[in-house]
Design an enzyme around this catalytic site. Structure first.
Site, PDB file in Angstrom:
ATOM      1  N   LYS A   1       6.052  -1.040 -16.918  1.00  0.00           N
ATOM      2  CA  LYS A   1       4.438  -1.331 -16.868  1.00  0.00           C
ATOM      3  C   LYS A   1       4.378   0.143 -15.953  1.00  0.00           C
ATOM      4  O   LYS A   1       2.985   0.226 -16.841  1.00  0.00           O
ATOM      5  CB  LYS A   1       4.743  -1.720 -15.133  1.00  0.00           C
ATOM      6  CG  LYS A   1       2.904  -2.070 -14.759  1.00  0.00           C
ATOM      7  CD  LYS A   1       3.171  -2.377 -13.178  1.00  0.00           C
ATOM      8  CE  LYS A   1       3.221  -2.857 -12.025  1.00  0.00           C
ATOM      9  NZ  LYS A   1       2.066  -1.474 -11.986  1.00  0.00           N
ATOM     10  N   ASN A   2       4.504   0.934 -15.461  1.00  0.00           N
ATOM     11  CA  ASN A   2       3.605   2.464 -15.224  1.00  0.00           C
ATOM     12  C   ASN A   2       3.823   3.446 -16.079  1.00  0.00           C
ATOM     13  O   ASN A   2       3.400   4.502 -16.697  1.00  0.00           O
ATOM     14  CB  ASN A   2       4.985   2.879 -13.815  1.00  0.00           C
ATOM     15  CG  ASN A   2       3.781   2.019 -12.257  1.00  0.00           C
ATOM     16  OD1 ASN A   2       3.753   1.168 -13.077  1.00  0.00           O
ATOM     17  ND2 ASN A   2       4.590   2.034 -11.289  1.00  0.00           N
TER      18      ASN A   2
ATOM     19  N   CYS B   1      -5.498  -0.662  -1.205  1.00  0.00           N
ATOM     20  CA  CYS B   1      -4.867  -2.022  -1.563  1.00  0.00           C
ATOM     21  C   CYS B   1      -3.752  -1.736  -0.188  1.00  0.00           C
ATOM     22  O   CYS B   1      -3.631  -1.354   0.997  1.00  0.00           O
ATOM     23  CB  CYS B   1      -3.485  -1.785  -2.865  1.00  0.00           C
ATOM     24  SG  CYS B   1      -2.566  -0.796  -2.822  1.00  0.00           S
TER      25      CYS B   1
ATOM     26  N   ARG C   1      -4.979   4.649  -0.301  1.00  0.00           N
ATOM     27  CA  ARG C   1      -4.205   5.211  -1.852  1.00  0.00           C
ATOM     28  C   ARG C   1      -6.218   5.890  -2.217  1.00  0.00           C
ATOM     29  O   ARG C   1      -6.817   5.485  -3.006  1.00  0.00           O
ATOM     30  CB  ARG C   1      -4.395   4.223  -3.237  1.00  0.00           C
ATOM     31  CG  ARG C   1      -3.445   3.487  -2.520  1.00  0.00           C
ATOM     32  CD  ARG C   1      -2.221   1.966  -3.623  1.00  0.00           C
ATOM     33  NE  ARG C   1      -1.687   2.867  -4.643  1.00  0.00           N
ATOM     34  CZ  ARG C   1      -0.557   2.199  -5.566  1.00  0.00           C
ATOM     35  NH1 ARG C   1      -1.561   0.547  -5.599  1.00  0.00           N
ATOM     36  NH2 ARG C   1      -0.721   2.836  -6.485  1.00  0.00           N
TER      37      ARG C   1
ATOM     38  N   ASP D   1       9.024   2.343  -5.330  1.00  0.00           N
ATOM     39  CA  ASP D   1       9.017   1.198  -5.343  1.00  0.00           C
ATOM     40  C   ASP D   1       9.951   0.052  -5.292  1.00  0.00           C
ATOM     41  O   ASP D   1      10.363  -1.499  -5.364  1.00  0.00           O
ATOM     42  CB  ASP D   1       8.203   0.978  -7.072  1.00  0.00           C
ATOM     43  CG  ASP D   1       6.671   1.508  -6.623  1.00  0.00           C
ATOM     44  OD1 ASP D   1       6.050   1.607  -5.780  1.00  0.00           O
ATOM     45  OD2 ASP D   1       6.391   1.360  -8.097  1.00  0.00           O
TER      46      ASP D   1
ATOM     47  N   ARG E   1       2.223  -9.654 -11.382  1.00  0.00           N
ATOM     48  CA  ARG E   1       1.392  -8.249 -12.658  1.00  0.00           C
ATOM     49  C   ARG E   1       2.594  -7.096 -12.938  1.00  0.00           C
ATOM     50  O   ARG E   1       2.290  -6.008 -13.702  1.00  0.00           O
ATOM     51  CB  ARG E   1       1.315  -7.526 -11.045  1.00  0.00           C
ATOM     52  CG  ARG E   1      -0.157  -8.147 -10.533  1.00  0.00           C
ATOM     53  CD  ARG E   1      -1.460  -7.671  -9.314  1.00  0.00           C
ATOM     54  NE  ARG E   1      -0.877  -5.785  -9.685  1.00  0.00           N
ATOM     55  CZ  ARG E   1      -0.858  -5.103  -9.207  1.00  0.00           C
ATOM     56  NH1 ARG E   1      -0.241  -4.969  -7.159  1.00  0.00           N
ATOM     57  NH2 ARG E   1      -0.401  -3.679  -9.853  1.00  0.00           N
TER      58      ARG E   1
HETATM   59  C1  UD1 Z   1       1.709   5.323  -8.589  1.00  0.00           C
HETATM   60  C2  UD1 Z   1       2.901   3.870  -9.146  1.00  0.00           C
HETATM   61  C3  UD1 Z   1       3.253   3.342  -8.020  1.00  0.00           C
HETATM   62  C4  UD1 Z   1       4.531   3.939  -7.029  1.00  0.00           C
HETATM   63  C5  UD1 Z   1       3.197   5.762  -7.438  1.00  0.00           C
HETATM   64  C6  UD1 Z   1       4.816   6.113  -6.302  1.00  0.00           C
HETATM   65  C7  UD1 Z   1       1.876   3.586 -11.417  1.00  0.00           C
HETATM   66  C8  UD1 Z   1       0.851   2.600 -11.666  1.00  0.00           C
HETATM   67  N1  UD1 Z   1       1.393   3.593 -10.062  1.00  0.00           N
HETATM   68  O1  UD1 Z   1       0.929   4.942  -8.368  1.00  0.00           O
HETATM   69  O2  UD1 Z   1       4.137   1.863  -8.917  1.00  0.00           O
HETATM   70  O3  UD1 Z   1       4.801   3.693  -6.274  1.00  0.00           O
HETATM   71  O4  UD1 Z   1       2.855   6.363  -8.108  1.00  0.00           O
HETATM   72  O5  UD1 Z   1       5.628   7.132  -7.153  1.00  0.00           O
HETATM   73  O6  UD1 Z   1       1.890   4.189 -12.146  1.00  0.00           O
HETATM   74  N2  UD1 Z   1      -2.699  10.113  -3.090  1.00  0.00           N
HETATM   75  C9  UD1 Z   1      -3.690  11.215  -2.112  1.00  0.00           C
HETATM   76  N3  UD1 Z   1      -4.794  10.972  -3.000  1.00  0.00           N
HETATM   77  C10 UD1 Z   1      -4.726  11.447  -4.509  1.00  0.00           C
HETATM   78  C11 UD1 Z   1      -3.446  10.055  -5.241  1.00  0.00           C
HETATM   79  C12 UD1 Z   1      -2.484   9.774  -3.811  1.00  0.00           C
HETATM   80  O7  UD1 Z   1      -3.477  10.893  -0.930  1.00  0.00           O
HETATM   81  O8  UD1 Z   1      -6.029  11.574  -4.718  1.00  0.00           O
HETATM   82  C13 UD1 Z   1      -1.643   9.439  -2.198  1.00  0.00           C
HETATM   83  C14 UD1 Z   1      -1.993   7.987  -1.574  1.00  0.00           C
HETATM   84  O9  UD1 Z   1      -2.242   7.224  -1.003  1.00  0.00           O
HETATM   85  C15 UD1 Z   1      -0.004   8.044  -2.038  1.00  0.00           C
HETATM   86  C16 UD1 Z   1       0.580   8.879  -2.139  1.00  0.00           C
HETATM   87  O10 UD1 Z   1      -0.238  10.338  -2.502  1.00  0.00           O
HETATM   88  O11 UD1 Z   1       0.431   7.797  -0.324  1.00  0.00           O
HETATM   89  C17 UD1 Z   1       1.265   8.649  -3.710  1.00  0.00           C
HETATM   90  O12 UD1 Z   1       0.193   8.541  -4.684  1.00  0.00           O
HETATM   91  P1  UD1 Z   1       0.334   8.481  -5.846  1.00  0.00           P
HETATM   92  O13 UD1 Z   1       1.677   9.298  -6.114  1.00  0.00           O
HETATM   93  O14 UD1 Z   1      -0.519   9.220  -6.617  1.00  0.00           O
HETATM   94  O15 UD1 Z   1       0.587   7.251  -6.892  1.00  0.00           O
HETATM   95  P2  UD1 Z   1       0.089   5.695  -7.696  1.00  0.00           P
HETATM   96  O16 UD1 Z   1      -0.286   6.713  -8.722  1.00  0.00           O
HETATM   97  O17 UD1 Z   1      -1.399   5.533  -6.788  1.00  0.00           O
END
Ligand code: UD1
Length: 416
Positions: free
Chosen positions: A22-23, A116, A121, A305, A397
């Site tokens: 998925k990711n 979420c 996030r 995850d 999902r």
């Molecule tokens: C992706 C994955 C998710 C996985 C996560 C971490 C997808 C669709 N989802 O989510 O399944 O759990 O990576 O491996 O690929 N953060 C900020 N500011 C930002 C971006 C992130 O503070 O601009 C924080 C987030 O709130 C979170 C942490 O950084 O606490 C990790 O987020 P991130 O690595 O961006 O995860 P996702 O891309 O949302």
């Protein structure tokens, strides 16, 4: 309706094939917007998040067709640069379309994807990296418009290796002017898959698999074919099911190289792991030992995850375990349901203290999000008697057919 019924307490035995990731597929589908032509993406999982991304691409003007697990995206005519509130807020990973739309049309207006239940996030890291690349961002109450006359390659260092921000920078950089050097990039396997697809389409990216990506902007991308790798989180969930319920299972196509952190934990707990070219097997013939201290970390550390599915298994392991969650602040939401099933878990801030019990008891529980929902299924497999996990749609999902897969592994499980 919208639930999963499990008769637990039995050993698992059997084998099943692991679906596509998925990711990985979500940013790859977003990346297909950068190609003025047709891309063929094989091994796409048929899951709700992929259908949602398909709808978003169609709203933007793409033609999308399915044949089995192959998706064909024709992005010759992309003319709409507005993405409505509801379509974006329904799925966080719609934010992937930001970098892709900037690369394709130079402008996009979209709703903030929002938080979420697993955490707030924000997208500050995405926006500040793109600003550095010459993107002007005008923020309104619930929407923002991102515009760039010409995206500019630049040297960037992310404050945290966010997966989504890394993907957005890569998507914006592949057709930007000049070279982008992205340091402190995320190096999750899904970034490698995205880069693999983009390279198949003519992108020039060095350092794939490391935390420093060097992206030489090219004028345009061309049509490409790509096969999505297997889903490490789905494979990992089924491995935790065997850790929790016991038994002997084999997961065809499971990406062993991406599962190192979980496989090490499984062995430490006393599971016997076998890896071969075809996949990963695990044999659990007696009650496992607790795992004293587990921390979730960025790749190649233990993935957030898989934290909840492993927590379900640790609830019935012998002894005390501690889990420290470092990526998402709200990933312990299943604890109440596990406690109702008989687990002994105490949460203090970002740590969960687990005292393994002999067995759990079947219960009516409620999925609140994707991986937590899958973890409740894992707990149901280990529990004596019948469990009903409500809100199956959260699980769907990300899992193409969790009941069928687990039935292949010998579980007594059905949708209800
Ligand atoms: C992706 C994955 C998710 C996985 C996560 C971490 C997808 C669709 N989802 O989510 O399944 O759990 O990576 O491996 O690929 N953060 C900020 N500011 C930002 C971006 C992130 O503070 O601009 C924080 C987030 O709130 C979170 C942490 O950084 O606490 C990790 O987020 P991130 O690595 O961006 O995860 P996702 O891309 O949302």
């Amino acid at each position: 309706m919208d639930s999963i019924h499990i008769y637990g307490g039995n050993f698992l035995r059997g084998e099943t094939k692991v679906q596509g990731s998925k990711n990985a597929v979500l940013p790859i589908l977003a990346a297909s917007l950068l190609v003025k032509g047709t891309c063929v993406i094989k091994n796409c999982p048929r899951i709700a998040d992929v259908y949602h991304m398909q709808n978003l691409l169609q709203e933007l003007g793409c033609f999308v067709t399915w044949a089995g697990n192959t998706v064909t995206v024709n992005a010759l005519h992309v003319n709409d640069n507005r993405m409505s509130g509801e379509s974006v807020t329904r799925m966080r990973s719609s934010v992937m379309l930001l970098g892709a739309m900037l690369g394709r049309l130079g402008e996009v207006t979209m709703a903030y994807p929002g938080g979420c239940v697993i955490g707030s996030r924000p997208i500050d890291i995405h926006l500040s990296a793109l600003r550095n690349m010459g993107v002007e961002i005008e923020e309104q109450e619930r929407l923002f418009t991102a515009k760039a006359k010409r995206l500019q390659g630049i040297e960037l260092k992310l404050p945290f290796p966010s997966v989504g921000a890394t993907e957005n920078v890569v998507l914006a950089a592949v057709t930007a002017e000049g070279t982008t050097v992205l340091e402190h990039a995320a190096k999750e396997p899904e970034i490698e898959a995205l880069c693999g697809f983009l390279k198949a389409a003519g992108a020039e990216i060095d350092g794939v698999g490391s935390n420093k990506l060097v992206i030489h902007g090219v004028k345009e991308l061309h049509e490409a074919k790509y096969t999505v790798p297997s889903d490490r989180i789905v494979a990992g969930t089924y491995l935790t099911a065997a850790l929790a319920a016991g038994g002997s299972i084999f997961l065809e196509n499971a990406p062993a190289g991406q599962l190192g952190a979980l496989l090490a934990v499984a062995e430490e707990m006393g599971g016997c792991v076998t890896v071969n070219e075809e996949g990963v097997g695990i044999d659990v013939m007696h009650r496992l030992k607790a795992y004293p201290y587990l921390k979730t970390e960025v790749h190649p550390g233990f993935p957030t995850d898989l934290q909840s599915p492993l927590m379900a298994a640790l609830s019935v392991a012998q002894g005390k375990s501690v889990i420290e969650e470092n990526i998402f602040e709200n990933r312990f939401r299943i604890v109440d349901d596990l406690q109702r099933m008989g687990a002994e878990i105490e949460v203090v801030k970002n740590k969960a203290y687990i005292d393994g019990v002999e067995t759990l008891k079947g219960m009516h529980v409620e999925a609140e999000e994707l991986r937590g929902g899958a973890a409740l299924v894992v707990a149901g497999l280990a529990a004596e008697g019948r469990s009903i996990v409500r809100n199956r749609h959260f699980i769907e999902r990300g899992y193409e057919n969790i009941c069928k897969d687990l039935r292949n592994l010998g579980a007594d499980i059905n949708i209800g």
